[in-house]
Enzyme design. Structure first.
Site: not given
Length: 699
Positions: A62, A103, A106, A126
């Site tokens: 992210a 991310g 993911e 994270e």
């Protein structure tokens, strides 16, 4: 221009993400990726889809900047992109290379199949930001690799090899790096007609005793929860993956993610994350300034620092020549380097052939002329300006034109050192921290005449030897040691007023410091501290400090190396010494000081505000570019807890108006130099404006 290119090859759409430098999933990339996926789903010529990254890797996660700006929730948000991929009627293959983190991982788990290179790095890091994987990571990974592996990956944040994930079923193929696209296209063609299309979200998490396992993990992680609550919260989300339907599990994950986002720990860790990256940005140092190529390094001094510094370059494959004045000292220094590598071999952290390869890059000399071909020469001799002068005059004589000459000084004036040469533009400070082969911090000290090219070379070299570099201007102690002085004085005056050295150390270690100030002083050496104080008195007769510090050192109690300092030592184990208690009692009596009870809170407040106040003065003087640079120096160089964000961030979190009031109170009540406690002008200015260090122009 779109951040996702679209091509079709033999019925397979190739969607290539290009969002430099690391393909972070910012709003722009999400928008273009969703559009490309929808276009491929609607394209009659497409039977399957391959999602791949550009040369920079698949996707490093992210865009963390969006966490604080709200951009992460902007439509299309990550979940919308994930569902478009997962619900595609045409199979989508993630082709993974380089970094596939957070991310990015993911995103890959939403794809129906995954092909990865052997050297791909896959992780959900994270937790290191005080968070959990908040875009389905805690829900999909257990469904793909099983409860235990998923839990270990999520609560540690560490990467797992592609080969391991392949064996567990998270990856469908693991291929050589040069075969990725070719293999992904072939795999996509192979599965194009297979139905049903596999969905991670439709799998069940199976474990014979998930409650027992998660309970065991909770007990294991609980001791560390005070410094970072995220791992325990991860377990709550992972439990939801076992007990709840997928959609409900996502809702649980999102709720916990939002809770963690607001914790002081996560705010501090995210500050630290950005601070490290911001430290790389130096005003005036653009892409037009090209660093010099460093192919060989010379080091003056084969002692502890010189040998440790040498190892950094040997590890990076750069040949090193160490100079000493006597053969015995040279042989001893080289043997210590070999011994340090042998320890790594014994611990299975280094292969024996690597030891020999690195030692083959190391040579020794007794002659300055042997350094004439070096691109960089680093002085690591005794901290005395007279000694430095002799060394740099010799280096100026023998070093080739354009060679960079660096001092490892921790306190002395780099401008004065540069004046000993006819090439001050090539001189700077490279302050390594001890042990130099372990500590990640490197203070790069920019002299008044240091060229931009020399500075760019130092910054590039720091990256090459895996150091975190912070640029400092010239002053006594630069950033770290200049701030350290008031911190140590605050601790010493607390002892003078009634605290014990053990109480001060314990309070700061409970706060999170790796080591309290008195244990740190014993490790560095009481003789070093004594020499620094004598130098300061010679430079400023008004310099004040508690005299018991000198009394301890003048008794020959230099700390660990003599077995006695502020503590007694058996090896590295520090024990309280009744002789120090008696010395302090006698000292206070002689000074007419009535000892008082001092709380741990007061110890923490005085010591930390001493750091922040001096840091503000450093910013006022232009010695550092931004407040966050000071935080990085203290986290990496002085054991400040990362989950507190650094001394400047910590002060900001208290509120600078409160900081100013507390400093004035200390100035009126504490022993020592009152002027030292007067709030820095920057603190009072920011407090009046309702700002913090991070919102000031210095950040």
């Amino acid at each position: 221009m779109s951040k996702v290119s679209y091509d079709v090859s033999n019925g397979v759409a190739i969607l290539k993400m290009c969002n430099p430098p690391v393909n972070s999933l910012s709003f722009g990339l999400r928008k273009d990726l969703l559009a490309a996926v929808e276009a491929a789903r609607a394209d009659a010529a497409v039977n399957a889809i391959v999602l791949i990254g550009d040369a920079n890797g698949f996707c490093a996660g992210a865009d963390i900047n969006e966490f604080s700006t709200g951009g992460a929730a902007k439509s299309p948000n990550p979940h919308e992109v994930h569902f478009s991929i997962e619900l595609s009627e045409k199979p989508i293959v993630a082709a993974i290379h380089g970094n596939c983190m957070g991310g990015g991982f993911e995103l890959a788990m939403c794809c129906h199949y995954r092909v990865a290179t052997e050297d791909a790095k896959l992780s959900l890091p994270e937790v290191k930001l005080g968070l959990l994987p908040g875009r389905g990571g805690t829900q999909r990974l257990p469904r793909l690799v099983g409860l235990e592996m998923a839990t270990n990956m999520i609560v540690s944040g560490e990467p797992v090899a592609a080969s391991v994930l392949g064996e567990l079923g998270a990856l469908d193929q693991v291929v050589p790096a040069d075969k990725l696209l070719e293999s992904a296209l072939a795999y996509a063609a192979k599965v194009a007609e297979l139905r049903p299309i596999p969905l991670a979200s439709s799998k069940k998490v199976k474990h014979p005793d998930y409650e027992g396992y998660l309970g065991f993990m909770r007990n294991s992680l609980r001791p560390a929860a005070a410094s970072n609550p995220a791992p325990l919260k991860c377990l709550d989300a992972i439990r939801a993956a076992v007990e709840q339907a997928f959609k409900a599990g996502l809702e649980t994950e999102e709720r916990i993610f939002q809770e963690l986002m607001c914790t002081p720990v996560s705010i501090a860790l995210r500050h630290y994350f950005f601070a490290e990256r911001e430290a790389r940005h130096i005003e005036g140092l653009g892409d037009d300034v090209k660093p010099l190529s460093i192919r060989s390094v010379g080091i003056i001094g084969a002692g502890t620092m010189g040998g440790g510094i040498a190892m950094n370059f040997l590890n990076a494959g750069i040949p090193v020549t160490i100079l000493e004045l006597k053969q015995e000292a040279l042989d001893k220094g080289i043997q210590v380097v070999r011994k340090n590598y042998q320890i790594q071999v014994d611990k299975k952290k280094l292969k024996a052939d690597k030891l020999e390869a690195r030692m083959a890059l190391l040579s020794g000399t007794l002659e300055y002329e042997s350094l004439s071909g070096c691109d960089l020469i680093i002085e690591a001799v005794f901290e005395d300006m007279g000694v430095k002068e002799k060394v740099f005059r010799e280096l100026d004589r023998v070093a080739k034109p354009g060679a960079i000459l660096a001092s490892n000084t921790s306190n002395l004036d780099v401008n004065t050192i540069a004046s000993f040469t006819k090439r001050p533009e090539s001189v700077l400070g490279l302050h390594f921290f001890s042990p130099a082969n372990v500590m990640k911090l490197l203070e790069i000290v920019r002299g008044d005449k240091t060229s931009l090219q020399a500075l760019a070379t130092a910054m590039e070299l720091a990256k090459r030897i895996r150091k975190v570099a912070v640029v400092a201007g010239v002053c006594d102690g630069f950033i770290g040691n200049r701030m350290l002085g008031p911190y140590l004085m605050a601790a010493a005056y607390l002892v003078e007023e009634g605290a014990s050295p053990q109480q001060v150390d314990r309070a700061l270690e409970r706060f999170g410091f790796a080591m309290g100030p008195f244990r740190m002083g014993d490790l560095a050496g009481g003789d070093i501290g004594l020499a620094v104080r004598k130098r300061k008195v010679a430079e400023d007769p008004n310099f004040q400090y508690p005299q018991f510090l000198d009394q301890v050192a003048e008794m020959g109690r230099y700390g660990q190396k003599t077995g006695k300092g502020m503590y007694l030592y058996q090896g590295r184990n520090a024990e309280a010494d009744p002789d120090i208690d008696a010395l302090l009692e006698s000292y206070r009596l002689e000074m007419g000081i009535e000892p008082r009870a001092i709380s741990d809170d007061e110890i923490i407040s005085r010591c930390l505000l001493a750091l922040a106040n001096e840091g503000a003065k450093i910013l006022e003087d232009g010695i550092a570019a931004r407040a966050s640079d000071l935080d990085i120096v203290y986290i990496y160089g002085y054991g400040f807890p990362a989950y507190r964000g650094g001394p400047m961030h910590y002060a900001s979190s208290l509120g600078l108006n409160e900081v100013a009031l507390t400093l004035r109170h200390i100035a009126n009540t504490a022993r020592g130099n009152r002027a030292q406690w007067e709030p820095a002008r920057l603190i009072t200015t920011l407090a009046e404006q309702g700002k913090t260090f991070s919102s000031s122009s210095h950040q």
